[in-house]
Design an enzyme around this catalytic site. Structure first.
Site, PDB file in Angstrom:
ATOM      1  N   ASN A   1       0.829  -1.210   0.000  1.00  0.00           N
ATOM      2  CA  ASN A   1       0.000   0.000   0.000  1.00  0.00           C
ATOM      3  C   ASN A   1       0.861   1.257   0.000  1.00  0.00           C
ATOM      4  OD1 ASN A   1       0.579  -0.928   2.656  1.00  0.00           O
ATOM      5  ND2 ASN A   1      -0.999   0.371   3.535  1.00  0.00           N
TER       6      ASN A   1
ATOM      7  N   GLU B   1       0.431   5.274   0.599  1.00  0.00           N
ATOM      8  CA  GLU B   1      -0.480   6.304   1.109  1.00  0.00           C
ATOM      9  C   GLU B   1      -0.065   7.689   0.631  1.00  0.00           C
ATOM     10  OE1 GLU B   1      -0.802   5.644   5.371  1.00  0.00           O
ATOM     11  OE2 GLU B   1      -1.967   3.815   5.016  1.00  0.00           O
TER      12      GLU B   1
ATOM     13  N   CYS C   1      -4.249   0.672  -2.441  1.00  0.00           N
ATOM     14  CA  CYS C   1      -4.090  -0.576  -1.692  1.00  0.00           C
ATOM     15  C   CYS C   1      -3.037  -1.474  -2.347  1.00  0.00           C
ATOM     16  CB  CYS C   1      -5.399  -1.346  -1.656  1.00  0.00           C
ATOM     17  SG  CYS C   1      -6.693  -0.585  -0.671  1.00  0.00           S
TER      18      CYS C   1
ATOM     19  N   GLU D   1      -3.105  -4.633  -3.013  1.00  0.00           N
ATOM     20  CA  GLU D   1      -3.625  -5.563  -4.028  1.00  0.00           C
ATOM     21  C   GLU D   1      -3.697  -4.886  -5.385  1.00  0.00           C
ATOM     22  OE1 GLU D   1      -4.823  -4.771  -1.096  1.00  0.00           O
ATOM     23  OE2 GLU D   1      -6.143  -6.290  -0.238  1.00  0.00           O
TER      24      GLU D   1
ATOM     25  N   CYS E   1     -10.293  -5.141   0.922  1.00  0.00           N
ATOM     26  CA  CYS E   1     -11.399  -4.178   0.959  1.00  0.00           C
ATOM     27  C   CYS E   1     -12.314  -4.412  -0.249  1.00  0.00           C
ATOM     28  CB  CYS E   1     -10.863  -2.744   0.961  1.00  0.00           C
ATOM     29  SG  CYS E   1     -10.257  -2.180  -0.641  1.00  0.00           S
TER      30      CYS E   1
ATOM     31  N   CYS F   1     -10.857  -3.570  -3.731  1.00  0.00           N
ATOM     32  CA  CYS F   1      -9.887  -4.557  -4.235  1.00  0.00           C
ATOM     33  C   CYS F   1     -10.587  -5.839  -4.647  1.00  0.00           C
ATOM     34  CB  CYS F   1      -8.807  -4.816  -3.192  1.00  0.00           C
ATOM     35  SG  CYS F   1      -7.702  -3.397  -3.029  1.00  0.00           S
TER      36      CYS F   1
END
Ligand code: THU
Length: 160
Positions: A62, A64, A73, A75, A112, A115
């Site tokens: 990830n 940010e 993210c 993934e 999430c 994803c």
């Protein structure tokens, strides 16, 4: 009126050692990948590793941003990197793991909703299910045979 019941099947392995070797290797790559996470705001580091059908392993973590919604993210970082480099190669499996800044994760980390949808797009695109391997830091590992197991009633191009 009738009730529609949905069936979800998840393989539960008691620990990482119980997994087939190929899954263990992919999970190890995901765990190494989370060290590359840039997560100064959430302190929640996520690692993803995917195996393509040409046997190449692509990792993601990830990333940010101070403008929070720009965060990507792990993934999706891995999936989009793979699709950019190998646009014609299906994903066989993806391993996802995480490390929290505030607790030890004793249960598998689940992707999430966004994803899940992106993983589903890849299944749809290549008409091939993706094996999903989920682990926290300790304890059980969940293995799904398709993201559909945790994304029922999927939205895809069939509706367009
Ligand atoms: N995160 C992921 O990388 N993957 C997920 O499936 C869930 C959340 C990241 C985004 C953010 O950097 C941090 O975890 C906390 O939400």
């Amino acid at each position: 009126m009738k009730i529609l019941k949905l069936d979800t099947q998840i393989e539960v392995y008691s620990d990482v050692q119980e997994l087939p070797e190929a899954d263990q290797i992919l999970l190890k790559a995901a765990k190494a990948s989370l060290l590359n996470a840039y997560a100064p705001y959430s302190k929640f580091k996520v690692g993803a590793a995917l195996r393509l059908s040409n046997d190449k392993v692509i990792i993601g973590s990830n990333q940010e941003n101070a403008a929070f919604p720009l965060t990507l993210c792990a993934e999706r970082v891995a999936i989009f990197a793979a699709a950019s480099q190998f646009p014609d190669t299906p994903i066989q499996s993806i391993a996802i793991t995480a490390k929290s800044g505030s607790q030890v994760l004793h249960q598998p980390v689940t992707p999430c909703g966004s994803c899940r949808q992106v993983i589903h797009e890849s299944e749809f695109r290549f008409e091939q299910p993706i094996r999903v391997i989920l682990h926290g830091e300790t304890g059980e590992v969940y293995v799904l045979h398709s993201i559909k197991d945790i994304l029922p009633l999927t939205f895809d191009a069939n509706f367009l």
